[in-house]
Structures are given as C-alpha cells and as structure tokens.
Design an enzyme around this catalytic site. Structure first.
Site, PDB file in Angstrom:
ATOM      1  N   GLU A  23       0.845  -1.183   0.000  1.00  0.00           N
ATOM      2  CA  GLU A  23       0.000   0.000   0.000  1.00  0.00           C
ATOM      3  C   GLU A  23       0.878   1.229   0.000  1.00  0.00           C
ATOM      4  O   GLU A  23       1.918   1.254   0.648  1.00  0.00           O
ATOM      5  CB  GLU A  23      -0.918  -0.002   1.227  1.00  0.00           C
ATOM      6  CG  GLU A  23      -1.763   1.240   1.324  1.00  0.00           C
ATOM      7  CD  GLU A  23      -3.076   1.029   2.069  1.00  0.00           C
ATOM      8  OE1 GLU A  23      -3.256  -0.049   2.662  1.00  0.00           O
ATOM      9  OE2 GLU A  23      -3.904   1.949   2.031  1.00  0.00           O
ATOM     10  N   GLY A  24       0.473   2.216  -0.737  1.00  0.00           N
ATOM     11  CA  GLY A  24       1.265   3.440  -0.789  1.00  0.00           C
ATOM     12  C   GLY A  24       0.396   4.658  -0.683  1.00  0.00           C
ATOM     13  O   GLY A  24      -0.785   4.565  -0.345  1.00  0.00           O
ATOM     14  N   TYR A  26      -0.865   6.684  -2.899  1.00  0.00           N
ATOM     15  CA  TYR A  26      -2.025   6.868  -3.748  1.00  0.00           C
ATOM     16  C   TYR A  26      -2.577   5.582  -4.337  1.00  0.00           C
ATOM     17  O   TYR A  26      -3.472   5.621  -5.157  1.00  0.00           O
ATOM     18  CB  TYR A  26      -1.735   7.913  -4.840  1.00  0.00           C
ATOM     19  CG  TYR A  26      -0.984   7.420  -6.041  1.00  0.00           C
ATOM     20  CD1 TYR A  26      -1.679   7.022  -7.189  1.00  0.00           C
ATOM     21  CD2 TYR A  26       0.400   7.353  -6.056  1.00  0.00           C
ATOM     22  CE1 TYR A  26      -1.010   6.577  -8.295  1.00  0.00           C
ATOM     23  CE2 TYR A  26       1.075   6.914  -7.165  1.00  0.00           C
ATOM     24  CZ  TYR A  26       0.375   6.516  -8.287  1.00  0.00           C
ATOM     25  OH  TYR A  26       1.033   6.076  -9.390  1.00  0.00           O
ATOM     26  N   VAL A  28      -3.112   0.987  -3.819  1.00  0.00           N
ATOM     27  CA  VAL A  28      -2.928  -0.297  -3.140  1.00  0.00           C
ATOM     28  C   VAL A  28      -2.609  -1.298  -4.246  1.00  0.00           C
ATOM     29  O   VAL A  28      -3.234  -1.267  -5.302  1.00  0.00           O
ATOM     30  CB  VAL A  28      -4.225  -0.748  -2.433  1.00  0.00           C
ATOM     31  CG1 VAL A  28      -3.985  -2.015  -1.635  1.00  0.00           C
ATOM     32  CG2 VAL A  28      -4.742   0.358  -1.532  1.00  0.00           C
ATOM     33  N   LYS A  44      -2.996  -2.522  -9.588  1.00  0.00           N
ATOM     34  CA  LYS A  44      -2.722  -1.332  -8.792  1.00  0.00           C
ATOM     35  C   LYS A  44      -4.010  -0.542  -8.704  1.00  0.00           C
ATOM     36  O   LYS A  44      -4.496  -0.031  -9.714  1.00  0.00           O
ATOM     37  CB  LYS A  44      -1.647  -0.535  -9.531  1.00  0.00           C
ATOM     38  CG  LYS A  44      -0.992   0.538  -8.768  1.00  0.00           C
ATOM     39  CD  LYS A  44       0.273   0.897  -9.521  1.00  0.00           C
ATOM     40  CE  LYS A  44       0.966   2.114  -8.965  1.00  0.00           C
ATOM     41  NZ  LYS A  44       2.188   2.403  -9.686  1.00  0.00           N
ATOM     42  N   ASP A 137      13.072   9.173 -13.079  1.00  0.00           N
ATOM     43  CA  ASP A 137      13.236   8.539 -11.762  1.00  0.00           C
ATOM     44  C   ASP A 137      13.903   7.179 -11.903  1.00  0.00           C
ATOM     45  O   ASP A 137      13.437   6.188 -11.346  1.00  0.00           O
ATOM     46  CB  ASP A 137      11.894   8.418 -11.033  1.00  0.00           C
ATOM     47  CG  ASP A 137      12.104   8.155  -9.538  1.00  0.00           C
ATOM     48  OD1 ASP A 137      13.222   8.387  -9.042  1.00  0.00           O
ATOM     49  OD2 ASP A 137      11.152   7.717  -8.871  1.00  0.00           O
TER      50      ASP A 137
END
Lengths: 374, 297
Positions: A23-24, A26, A28, A44, A137
């Site tokens: 989970e992050g 913005y 899951v 996602k 990134d």
C-alpha cells in the site's frame, strides 16, 4: 447501464484480484491473475480521495505513458478499468528488482551479467527517449526483473514528454543519489541527459554493489559527486557557474575512475565516463550507448535467463519494502520533493510485505549495513 | 487496447451519439458541444492557461460525447473536468479553486446574459432597462465551492473512465507548420494566421474526434487558400491534399463542420444553450419537447 459501463464491466471480469501485497500514498497493489489464462498480474488500485484534488498527477502520468509504451524492457500496462470510485491498473507481474539483486550478498555478478543488465536498461531507455518521454526517476529499485530475467523500466509517475524548447520544467525530480548535477544546480531546461546520468550511477552501483553517490542532502549530493568525479572546471562544463542554484562546494581533484573500478575493462570505464560526464550535452545518448564498444567486446552480455536472481524466499535480513525517501520529510534518504512518490513499485516478489514498518526497516538497512562508497 | 496513436469515434458512435439516443436533436447537440468548448476556451484565457492544455481539454470534451449522453452529464461540469485533467496531462496543473472560481464567474455571467435576453424578449417593444452584470464571489467555506468541486472530481474520473483511459491527444499545430512549409506558404503571414485560426475554431466542433490530424490540417489550409484566393494544384492526378494522405470528401466534411460555426444564430438559439449548461436544463428541455405519446426515446 450504457455501453461504456458494459465495456468496463467486461474488462473488469477478465482479471481476478488476489491478496493485497502493498500500500502506498495513492494506491494499493494486489497480486492478481488473468482469469482466462491464469497469468500472474499486479493490480494497482488507485484511490480517488474525496478530499484530494482529483486524481493524483503521478497516476495520470503513469496511465498516459504506459498506455503508449510497449517494449520488451518497459513494464507493460495490460489493462485499465474502474470499479466504483477507483481506478485499477493491470500491470505485468514482475518477480524482483535490480536493487534486491544488487543487495543480495549471496549473488556473484560476472562482468557479463552487468553488461546484460546495462544493455537492457539502455534498450528500454532508448525506447522511451525515442518516443520523446523522459523517465526522470531511474534507480535500481525502478528497474524490475521478470521471471525470465528481462529487465524492465517501471514507475512512470515522474515521467513527462520532452517540453518545448524554452518551457520550464521542475528540477525536483529523480531520486537524489541518481540526480545529475545540473538538476542540483537548479537547471530548469533539460533533456534526456538527466536519465543517462542516473544510468551511469546505476552502472557504477552494479560494479560496486553499493550506491555510488549517496549524498545526504542536496548540497551533500553535489559534494559527494564532486569528491568522486572531481569538481568540474569551466572547461569540463561551460557555463555551469551561471545556473540558477549554483553554489561552489569546494575543490576536489579528479581521481581516475580506474582507481575505484579496478577490475573494469577500458570500454566499460569509457562508457561509465560518458554517462557521468558533467556537461549534459556531451553525455552519451541512449542510442549511442547501445552502439558503444562496451556491448560488442568480450565478454558478451549474459542471456537474461541466466542472470543471477535472488532466491525465491528472501532472508529476513533483507527487508523487501523499497526505500522511499520521497515520502519521508525527515531522514537522510534520497528524495524528490516536488511530487508525491509512487510508493508502490511492486514489491511483488514478497508475499509478506506489510507497509510502513517495512519501509523503515529498509531505510535503516540502507544506512547501517551498507558502507558508503567514499 | 487499441494500438492506434489516438482514438477516433467509430461509425456506430457517429451515426447515433448517446445524446441523440436520448432524444437530443443533432443541431442542439452540436450547439451544446460548441458552447461547452467556448466555456473551456474562456476559462483557459482567464486562467492564463497554455493553449496546449486548452486544446487538449476541448478534444477530450468532444470525445466524451461520443460515449456519453448530455442527459447524463452537463457540458459545464465535463468542460471543467476536461480542463482540469488536460492541465495535468500537459504538465501545467491549475489550482482547483482557481478553476472553480472562474467557472462560477462564467456561469454567473451567462445566467445574467440569459436573464437579460429573456426579460427583453418579454418586454418586446419597450426598451428594457439593462442591468450591469455584477459578480458575487462565492463564500470561501460555502456550499457552492464544495458542490462544484465534487462535480469536478466526478467529471475528471468519468472522462478517464469513459474514454477508457486513453488520453493520447495529438494537436495539429506542428503538422500545420510542416504542411505550410511543404506548400511554400510560410512567407504569407495571413495564410499562417488564418489557417491557425481555423484549427483553433475547429476545436469547437467534433472533428478532432472524427478525422485524423492531417485531414483537419488540410481542411484548414483549404479554407484559408480559398478565402484568400490562393491557387493550389487541385486537378485530378495532382491534388495537393493527396500529398498529405487526405481524402477530398473528408476535407470537405471538415470544412462543413467549421463553416457551420459561423452561421447566423437567433438570440433564442443563444439563450437556449445558455440554459442547458447543466444537465438539469437538458432534461427540462427534453421533458418539454417529448414527442406526443412517446416515452422519451
């Protein structure tokens, strides 16, 4: 139910969601599969908060770019569907990432292995650049590795198209340790060369098995960079002292890369030097990189299926949740301030990842177990 | 997933749009589409937003109505959502509050103009006293803001969802520059400006969801050169548009869409669309124009 909703429901039925694996901020991430074939996928689920300002920018970027990019060395977006209030991205399932590989002390890398990973990285990146997309990134953690050994660029949450000449872009991109000096000096006009610098850092990290330029703050990042590669002169990098955030950070002598990378071949060192060239315009391009003699001299790159891979079950000494310095305002990890991070580059190899405690463990792991390069 | 670079509406979608399915006549849908795009355009100017984001928003907006009926969503909300989403897509995000304030201002102004027009129509002959428009800003914590914000967030998501998350938009400007170069017209400033203008005006029509960019650009060049009396090779075997893979029939259609924008409208037509910015207005209109004995569609 109109045609659109029917189509969406049909798409949704193709995929089954299994257990949650992360989970992050913005989203899951769930492990899932394609019902018809049983193929493993990662789903996602992007949360659309009522309180937030609509859909997160990184989610939008990810959907936009992954929809367009199809390449062996770029993560594939298989489908997108919505369920009630959420947006679901179906991504191909990837076992592990290059950071875990680098960190697994039980693995031995041959020069040919490193060459293979580098070739796949350059291939994926060249494809992005050919399609006018900057990744912004790149780091080992965003280079995922499929079961068959193929390396794939992932996490397009910070990606963007090349801007029109003269259009300002943010310099707060790329995780600090992989961020080129022109961005640290506040350069607002940049191009593909920023990604190449990151590739150079990853290249060095593959050889050293530890981050090459682990700066503790943006300022320290410059110092670390210059300590490793020598302070740039006006000749090395014309005009750099005129960049918006230029600050002198001290004079460091240039030490030949050979001293640190003692086992590297001349071609290998040449490519590394071409990636870590201060003057962005002189840095090698992804396409030139692919034609670099490094890739065509012995030893030839290892076949992806024969590359070293971490054992299926990781030892507990190796926490699996990625380090994401981006989310934590305190601490020394590398960070990107401008955009909320995509916290969820699938840590899909692990069944047992659970959220925040893990990421802290990983963070400690970085600073405690790993000697710094310099 | 489609592999084409940008999506165009399919034949069944064009033959019967969801709005027409719901009983909204062709002409009215066309007017509402154009009006929604004008609102986006005005908002874009007031927000000092880049034209790339505005044009992208208008194209997303046009595509949206090939998959959704105007009975279901209002052109105001969707226009606002499209501009918000397009601004993110084009890396020039705007503040949600700015956008909402601007739309609120625009809608208040339109409501005022409409009220004036209706009042003067009632008072037909006698000179009706005109009142100046005065904007009443919404209160900072008032409900208006939160209602508009909810509508905006819903609209953004609906656009994404209904367009199948296919957000690729190709703008025509680069192509225009290249074609004008090939045709040797770049030295004529009037040609460049006029053609550019037609491309922008075309954003108020559905053509960007119907035809490929080369076709639309050729149509803009065709209109320009005809209006300015510039001859280009147009005899069979040597037709200039064939150089750009465009078909005459398509060109001519696009020209038709664009030229229809400039036709004379009555003030009734104007006030009618102003009253249908929200889906409520559309539904009311449908209610009033229900075919006798019919049940909706």
């Amino acid at each position: 139910m109109d045609a659109v909703e029917r189509a969406n429901a049909d798409r949704q039925k193709r995929w089954a969601k299994d257990q949650k694996i992360g989970e992050g901020t913005y989203a899951v991430v769930y492990r899932g599969r394609e019902i018809a074939t049983g193929r493993k996928v990662a789903i996602k689920k992007i949360k659309v908060g009522q309180f937030k300002d609509g859909l997160d920018m990184s989610a939008i970027r990810e959907v936009k770019y992954l929809r367009e990019l199809k390449h062996q060395n770029v993560i594939e977006l298989l489908d997108v569907f919505s369920s009630k209030k959420n947006l679901n991205l179906v991504l191909e399932f990837l076992e592990t990432d290059l950071e875990l590989v680098i960190r697994d002390r039980s693995l031995v890398f041959l020069p040919a292995d490193i060459k293979s990973w580098m070739a796949m990285t350059f291939r994926g990146l060249e494809f992005c650049h050919r399609n006018f997309i900057l990744h912004r990134d790149l780091k080992p953690n965003n280079l995922l590795i499929a079961a068959n050994g193929q390396l794939k660029l992932a996490d397009f949450g910070l990606a963007r198209e090349f801007s029109d000449p003269g259009y300002k872009m943010t310099c707060q991109v790329i995780t600090r340790w992989y961020r080129p000096p022109e961005l640290l000096f506040g350069c607002r006009y940049y191009s593909t060369a920023v990604d190449i610098w990151s590739v150079g850092c990853i290249f060095a990290e593959l050889m050293l098995r530890t981050p090459y330029l682990p700066g503790e703050s943006d300022m320290d990042q410059l110092r670390t960079t210059f300590r490793a590669l020598g302070t740039p002169t006006e000749e090395d990098w014309p005009g750099h002292t005129k960049l918006p955030d230029y600050v002198p950070v001290g004079q460091f002598p240039k030490t030949p890369l050979r001293e640190l990378f003692s086992a590297a071949t001349p071609e290998c060192l040449n490519l590394l030097t071409r990636c870590l060239t201060y003057e962005p315009r002189r840095r090698i391009s992804a396409k030139e990189g692919l034609y670099h003699p490094y890739f065509s001299t012995h030893p030839y790159p290892t076949h992806p299926s024969k590359l070293p891979k971490p054992a299926a079950k990781m030892g507990s000494s190796l926490p699996l949740e990625e380090l994401d310095g981006n989310t934590e305002p305190i601490g020394n990890g590398p960070g990107v301030k401008a955009n909320p991070p995509n916290k969820l580059k699938r840590k899909l190899s692990s069944d047992d990842v659970n959220g925040s405690s893990r990421s802290i463990a990983r963070r400690l792991d970085f600073t405690q177990h790993r000697p710094t390069a310099q | 997933m489609s592999t084409s670079l940008y999506p165009l509406a399919s034949l069944p979608q064009i033959e019967k749009t969801p709005s027409r399915e719901d009983g909204i006549p062709d002409g009215l849908e066309e007017e509402l589409r154009a009006y929604g795009c004008k609102l986006i355009h005005e908002a874009g100017i007031l927000l000092k937003q880049n034209q790339v984001a505005v044009a992208t928003a208008q194209i997303l907006f046009q595509r949206f109505w090939f998959v959704t009926s105007m009975k279901q969503f209002g052109i105001g909300d969707i226009g606002m959502g499209a501009l918000y989403l397009a601004s993110k897509l084009e890396e020039c995000p705007i503040r949600i509050r700015d956008l909402i304030n601007i739309y609120d201002l625009l809608l208040q102004r339109k409501a005022h103009i409409r009220a004036q027009a209706m009042a003067s129509r009632l008072a037909s002959t006698s000179a009706h006293p005109r009142t100046e428009f005065k904007y009443t800003p919404m209160s900072y914590f008032g409900n208006t803001f939160y209602e508009l914000k909810d509508a905006l967030v819903v609209a953004e998501m609906q656009i994404l969802k209904r367009l199948g998350f296919n957000l690729t938009v190709v703008l025509p400007y680069n192509t225009l520059v290249n074609y004008l170069r090939v045709l040797g017209l770049t030295s004529r400033e009037d040609v460049c400006t006029k053609a550019w203008g037609y491309l922008n005006d075309a954003l108020q029509t559905p053509v960007y969801a119907l035809y490929s960019v080369p076709t639309i650009v050729c149509a803009a060049i065709l209109l320009t050169t005809r209006h300015l009396g510039i001859g280009l090779p147009s005899a069979p075997e040597n037709c200039w548009w064939e150089l750009f893979d465009a078909e005459w029939e398509d060109l001519w259609n696009v020209c038709g869409y664009i030229m229809r924008l400039y036709r004379e409208r009555t003030s009734e037509d104007h006030t009618r669309v102003m009253g249908m910015v929200a889906k409520k207005g559309v539904r009311q209109w449908l209610e009033e124009h229900r075919p006798a004995g019919g049940e909706g569609h």
